[in-house]
Every structure is written in structure tokens, then in C-alpha cells.
Design an enzyme around this catalytic site. Sequence first.
Site: not given
Length: 455
Positions: A284, A291
Amino acid sequence: MTTKLWGGRFTQPTDKFVEEFTASIEFDQRLYRYDIQGSKAHAEMLGRQGIIAPEEAQQIIAGLDEIMTDIEAGKIEFSIALEDIHMNIEARLIEQIGAVGGKLHTGRSRNDQVALDIRLYLRDEIDAILEYLTALEGSLVKQAETNLDVIMPGFTHLQTAQPVLYSHHMLAYREMIIRDISRLQDLRVRFNHMPLGAGALAGTTFNIDREWVAEQLGFDGVTRNSLDSVSDRDFAIEFCSFSAILMMHLSRLSEELILWSSADFNFIELSDAFCTGSSIMPQKKNPDVPELVRGKTGRVYGNLLSLLTLMKSLPLAYNKDMQEDKEPLFDTIDTIKGSLKIFADMIALMQVKADNMRLAAARGFSTATDVADYCVRKGLPFRQAHEVVGKTVRYCVETGKGIPELSLDEFREFSELIDEDIYDYVTLEASVNARKATGGTAREAVERELARLKR
Ligand code: ARG
């Protein structure tokens, strides 16, 4: 018991918890510089007008300068018992220069004082924010300039619609930022008037010179009604409204960056400096910054709602409720400054995966409208052309072909009007470059726009 500056009519000390509950010093200390700046101008005016002696004014000003230095050196501990920044500074002044310090508050009230302080503070912050906005605008333009060859799918309903230049897409966000800048400049002009002289609410009995103070402090003029001067917080609401719209823009860009950096889109690479990993999934690379900015939009909307609700139904003039204006305003300023700063840097370092964008644009039959327009130019009414191309696309779906890959015979199955020159219209470049009118995505239109921005 600390002696209160307003203690005269009281016989009992303030309840300890009430003191804490009503104090604003925890957060309004950030106004100290503006409080001192305003007090200095006020003191000097009192001296010029002969309301206090000019030497007294000079003593007060020197004392205030010293307090400024001490605060900046971290030498002053603010006291909750002194409630707010205004009384902390005034008490300190009296402590420092003696009874003459008590003359500073002549012809003034904390109500017009705080109205002045917030305006001075907000004006400075706005000037800083305008620079952040300009930096972000610069990053967007730079992305547009350095990626002029990149074609991406343009979307409606998040479905591939027509190919567009990536530069055009970036410049769309620039338009939003330009509107934000104009909104901010606009509201700055509207509130840049000096409220001091309103006193507690009705004005003052002293022969003050408001215009002189206004000029000293860089205001365009003085406020025109004392009741409104101490009870107006429109400017804070307008600023939070500007901020809410700005964050809405940043959250839309955030959303796109998050989608684009997913493995499924794979359109961009955000710099490692702006991402973090997962504690469990080694593969990841999370787009934390966009975000978080998307998430912070919520608190900025909340702050606008807080202020609107705070001011709703308040009778004239000042009410203690209004002390609650500061935290939402401060939080909004901190949040948008942080978001703008980080976005300007992140956008500047963003890498575009041109091949993936191009593949995606080619995948979604994005030049179907161009085939329809072609048929229209050959005389077919648009509705029929739409039908023809709809069938062509269905054929492409069934055979797994893209529109530019169809043979002329295949095209002609759907309309006899189609000739060899169709291939001049169905490539991604042809589709993009056909949209030449001002505001369109053609390379020459985008280049014209970039050249206009340069001027
Ligand atoms: N701390 C107060 C505020 O922020 C200053 C004005 C107080 N005025 C008063 N009359 N209590 O609003």
C-alpha cells in the site's frame, strides 16, 4: 483574588469555574499583535486630540512596545483571571507603567476593540492566504504547461465521455481557484473599515478622530454605525463561506487524485513525500494528504454553520455569545492555510502516467461523438446520427474493437455516408483538437489560454 479591571461594582469574587468558563484568553491570545497595534494607534490619537497628554500617549505606546517584545520572547504568562487578551495586555500595561496605563481605555470598549482586532488579524491572514492560493494556481498551471501532450478520458457520470487534454483538466481547477481568489479579494474590500469609536455600542463622548486611526491602521474608511460596528460578524461568516467553497474545490480535486492513484485508474503517481504506507499491507501507498484535505472539508463547513448559528437571532448590539466567533474562524484559517500549502507542493511534484491515461481514453469509445458529428456534417440529422453511432458502438462492444480500428466496410454497414476520411476524425488527437473554440480542449485552445495567463 486578582483585582478585576471591571471590579468596581462587585463585592464578591468571580466563581473559579465561571472564570474559566467565560475566559477567552486560551484562544484569543493569538490576537495579541493586533490588539497592541490597535491600542498604539488609539493611544496616539488620544494624545493628538488632547484627550490625554501627548507624553502620556508616548508612555503608553512605549509600554505597549515593551509588552509586544515580552510576549514574543515568551516572557508573559497570560492569566485566565484576566479573561481575555485585551485585559491581559491592559493589566500588564498598568503593572508596567503605572496608573497612566489606565488611560489607554479612554473612549474605547472591549466591544469595539475586539471588532478591530479580528478585522486586523483577518486582513493579515487573508493576505497570506492570497499568496497560498496564488502558489496553488501556479502549480496547476505548471502541471498544464509541462504535460501538454497528455490525453486523458474526460468523464461525465464518471463514465468515459470524450477525450480531453490533461492540461485542460488541470486548468479547470485553476478556474475554481481564480474564483476563490476573487471572492476573497471581494470580501476583504467589504470589511476593511475601522470600527473603533463605536465604544460599547453607542459611540463615545470624547472628541476622537476615527478617520486618523483608520488611516494609521490601513483601513479604507470608518464603519458608519456604532451598533453595527460592534455587532457585525458578517466578514467572519463571509470568510468561512469563501473557505467552505474553497475546501469544496480542494475536496473535488482530492477525490480525483485519490481515484487516479488507485491501481484501477493508475493515472498519476503522488510523490512519496505526500503518502504513507499501511501497517499490515506492504503493497500500500496511501494518498493520505488528499484524503485528509477531503476530510477536513467537513470541519470547515461545520465552522461556517457554527458562525451562522451563533449570530442567528442575536439582538443588537454586542452579546457575549460573540466571543464564540473566534475558534471557528481560527480553525478555518489554520485548516485552509495547511490544505493550500500542502496542495501547492503536492500538485507541483505530481507525476502523470500519460500512457495509462491515453489507454483509458481509447478504451471507452470516447470518440463516438466525433463519428456522430461527422455524419451530421454529411447531412444526417443529429438524432439519426446518434442512432447510427449507437449501433456502431454496440458492434464494437460485441467484437471487442475500438472505433478507430473498424474497417471502412464495417463503418459503412451503419451508414453509407461514411468515407475514408472518417479516420481523420476518430483518433484521440483529432477528437481533442477539433474542439478549438475558446474554452475547448483543443491543444491550440489550451495553448492560447496558457499564453493568455502569461500576459
Ligand atoms: N473576549 C471578548 C470577546 O471575544 C471581548 C469583548 C468582551 N466584551 C464584553 N463586554 N464582555 O468577544
